[in-house]
Structures are given as C-alpha cells and as structure tokens.
Write an enzyme that holds these catalytic residues in place. Structure first.
Site, PDB file in Angstrom:
ATOM      1  N   CYS A 267      -5.059   7.432  -4.188  1.00  0.00           N
ATOM      2  CA  CYS A 267      -3.941   8.033  -4.932  1.00  0.00           C
ATOM      3  C   CYS A 267      -3.118   7.032  -5.732  1.00  0.00           C
ATOM      4  O   CYS A 267      -2.963   7.185  -6.948  1.00  0.00           O
ATOM      5  CB  CYS A 267      -3.030   8.798  -3.970  1.00  0.00           C
ATOM      6  SG  CYS A 267      -3.827  10.233  -3.214  1.00  0.00           S
ATOM      7  N   LYS A 323      -5.924   2.291   5.191  1.00  0.00           N
ATOM      8  CA  LYS A 323      -4.832   2.816   6.005  1.00  0.00           C
ATOM      9  C   LYS A 323      -5.368   3.158   7.386  1.00  0.00           C
ATOM     10  O   LYS A 323      -6.512   3.600   7.528  1.00  0.00           O
ATOM     11  CB  LYS A 323      -4.273   4.073   5.323  1.00  0.00           C
ATOM     12  CG  LYS A 323      -2.984   4.617   5.891  1.00  0.00           C
ATOM     13  CD  LYS A 323      -2.549   5.803   5.036  1.00  0.00           C
ATOM     14  CE  LYS A 323      -1.222   6.362   5.504  1.00  0.00           C
ATOM     15  NZ  LYS A 323      -0.801   7.513   4.666  1.00  0.00           N
TER      16      LYS A 323
END
Length: 436
Positions: A267, A323
C-alpha cells in the site's frame, strides 16, 4: 517563589508577567536599560495580546521588577530562568554567546551565594548546551553542579499572537534535568496549569523544540503540496485535509511515529508512487512528497551499514515479511537488505514461520522471484537452529517466538534490532538498534 528571568524579549516578557500573575515575585534582567525601564514603568517590552495588561497589573501589585544588575537578581532569587536570544547563523548554527554570557555572570553570582540555586533554560538550544552551560558556571563559581546549583531545561512552546493563552493552556510542560529535586521545583511552577508535566533527560528536552517545529514545518509543506495537486484538479483541498484530520486512529495519532526500519508492503509504496505520478502529470512540483521514498531508501542503506559494521559474514534474519503476522514480501525492506548482502558475498539464512514458499502466488511471488530467486535455499525451519548457525541475528518482525528465542540465546551472536525489542534484550552487550 522568588524568580529571576534573564532576557526581557518575547519569551522573557511573557514569562515574567504570567509567573507574577501566578503568585511569584519575579525580577527581570536585561542588558538593555530601555527594556528594564519599560518593565519598571509597568509596560510590556513586546506587542502581544493581554501581556500589557498583565505586566501593568503585576507591576502595580509589586510582583514585578527589573534590573541590569545580574548578580543582585540571582542573589535575591531561588530560580533563574534563562530566556535570552539564540539567533541562527546563515548556515543554521545557533549563536549561543548570549546563553554562555549568562552562564558566566550566573557563576560569579553563585560564587557569593550560600543557598542552592536552580537555573532553568527556556531559550531554544541544541542538545549538549546545558552541560556546557553548567561547566561554565562551575568554572566561574568554583562550585559544583548538583551540589551548589542545578541546571534544568524547560523549553517554551509559545506561539506569537497567542503566547499568553498558550502559557496558561499548554498541551504539556517539558522539564529535563539530571537533578530530580531541581526538576520537581521547576515543575511546581506549572502544576496548576492544564497539560501533563513531563520530567525527562536533559538532551531529550533540549532536542524537542527542534523536533516539534520541524514537524510543524513539514505539515505545512505537506498540506501545501496536497493543496497544489488538488487545485490543479479542481478539488477542494481544505475539505480533503479536513477529512484527513478526522482520522485520529492513524492519520493524527502516535501510530506511525515510532523510529525504526523502513516502510514497505503493497500500500504505502504503491500509493506514494501514485501520488507522485499524479503530481508529475499535472506539472506540480512536490519536493516534500518526492523526498519520502529517498528517506526510506536511506533507512535501508543504514541497516546494511550497521550489519557490515559488525564485520561478520554469517547473517540470520528472524522475519522477512514487511510486517509481523503476514507473509507479504512485497517491498519488504528486509528483502532489500538480504538482496544487498547476498550481492556483497554474505551468507544469509532466514526464518519466518508465516512464509511458505509453495503458497506464494501472484505479485507476491513475482516480487520475491525477481529479488531473491533462490529464497528456498536460504530459508530454515527452526529459529533456534538459525541462531546457532550465524554470527549476526537481524530481527525484522516483533513476533513473540523471536523474543522467546533471543531470551534463551547466549551472547555469541550479535543482535541487530529493527523493531525495538524489550529492554532486557536491548541491555545485552551484543545488541545494536537501528536508531536507538
């Protein structure tokens, strides 16, 4: 409390008035006889909403006086607040001559003083200035820091035009010192005000004014660049930013303000590039937005440099995805670091329980095949086995499993931390954090 304030300019004038209104007796000190005479005549030395009324009232009550005699002011008071100017040079360095001149005269006065004296610096200063200030006071007085006097940093966050309102309604009050008693005494000046009083280390307090104002400058520039893009497309930029600011969970929050490793994933890089492309197509220059990815790439370079600095060649990664809790490898900064290390001849092993190569599909698979085509040869199935086989352990994700393994591990392998591990691990002799 009896307080002396050195410097009757903007900060000094507001401070002398507001402290007096809060019940203290305040002596203003300045080399300018004109400013001293103004205060003694009950007149403010600056143009600022409400301060003229406060100065007049408090002078009439006998709570305020001013002098050019610095020694007399210090001998008559318990706390000295330093609010002299620290102008910038053309190259951005601060002129600290006025600050250090105060240190000299304060030292000469403290030499003759029997009581403990506190000096609180309100002027904008660079980290390390308080220590230099204290050393000058020691030399001039022949007395000892934290025995005969103490230094406190108490930066001001007043805005011109609303300074009195800001003084009485601070979002927080910041106090830095290596003397807890002195810090608490200065804190008592502000305890009746709203906003948390934060007592911290000297250098943290010294740098906060720069951090705050640089971020404010960044916000203005970012808002202007968004406005410029919106303007070219006929979009109401104020409505855009009004909606932007309504998100207190992510946009206006502490969530992303944690120093650490570079950003990644699908993103942020994609949308950043999209906005840059849109600006380019509209012929709108957006230097702030354009610099974001450059800064991110420098953080990856920093990680590689830290690993190289260990002078070890066998490197193990705990976590590869961008992440924790995901198998998304797209634009993962750890992938970029691994790719760079492999190109430099390092031996690399990777453990990430979330990554199963047989399950990688689509753009995720395309990305990793392009950057680390032989990833399967680098992956190991057990974190403890990885630790036994490497000289440097790079922590890329904050997974509980990795924390458990590191607590059991010895001190033979270096630990390079990208996620800020718990204090017990940070205190190890073989530990390095990316920017802490």
């Amino acid at each position: 409390m009896n307080i002396s304030i050195f410097g009757l300019g903007y900060v000094g004038c507001v401070s002398i008035g507001c402290l007096a209104k809060n019940g203290h007796h305040v002596i203003g000190v300045d080399v300018s006889q004109i400013k001293v005479d103004q205060i003694n005549a009950g007149k403010a030395t600056i143009i600022e909403k409400d301060i003229d009324i406060i100065i007049a009232e408090q002078r009439a009550k006998g709570n305020i006086e001013a002098t050019t005699d610095s020694k007399e002011a210090i001998l008559k008071t318990d706390i000295t607040i330093v609010a002299v100017g620290t102008p910038s040079s053309d190259k951005g360095h601060l002129n600290l001559n006025y600050i250090f001149k105060v240190a000299e005269v304060a030292g000469l006065a403290i030499k003759e003083k029997k009581d403990f004296h506190i000096i609180a610096i309100r002027s904008t200063i660079m980290p390390g200035t308080c220590d230099k200030f204290a050393a000058i006071v020691e030399d001039a007085s022949g007395k000892k820091r934290n025995v005969d006097f103490a230094i406190v940093d108490n930066p001001e966050f007043l805005r011109e035009g609303t300074a009195v309102e800001d003084y009485y309604n601070p979002p927080l009050t910041l106090i830095g010192s290596d003397n807890s008693g002195a810090a608490e005494t200065v804190a008592s000046l502000y305890r009746q005000l709203p906003g948390e009083v934060i007592i911290t280390d000297l250098k943290i307090a010294e740098i906060m004014k720069y951090v705050n104002n640089t971020f404010h400058a960044l916000k203005i520039s970012f808002g202007n660049e968004i406005g410029n893009i919106c303007s070219e497309m006929g979009i109401d930029s104020h409505k855009v930013m009004e909606i932007f600011c309504k998100d207190k969970q992510l946009n206006i929050s502490p969530y992303y303000f944690k120093p650490g490793f570079a950003f990644g994933g699908s993103c942020l890089p994609k949308d950043l590039k999209g906005l840059q492309t849109l600006a380019h197509d509209l012929y709108v220059s957006v230097p702030v937005i354009d610099s974001i990815n450059k800064s991110n790439e420098l953080q990856i370079t920093r990680a590689v440099d830290i690993i190289q600095h260990t002078q070890k060649k066998r490197i193990g990664f705990l976590g590869l995805s961008f992440k924790a809790g995901t198998d998304d490898l797209r634009n993962s900064p750890a992938v970029a670091v691994v790719e760079t290390l492999l190109g430099k001849g390092y031996s690399v092993k990777i453990y990430d329980k979330h990554i199963h190569l047989s399950n990688l599909t689509g753009t995720n698979k395309v990305y990793i095949d392009h950057h680390i085509p032989h990833l399967s040869k680098l992956m190991v199935k057990d974190a403890e086995d990885l630790i036994k086989d490497v000289d440097v352990i790079v922590i890329n994700n904050r997974e509980q499993e990795y924390l458990d393994v590191l607590e059991k591990a010895g001190d033979t392998a270096m630990i390079v931390d990208m996620v800020r591990l718990p204090e017990a691990i940070r205190n190890k002799n073989n530990y390095t954090g990316i920017n802490w």
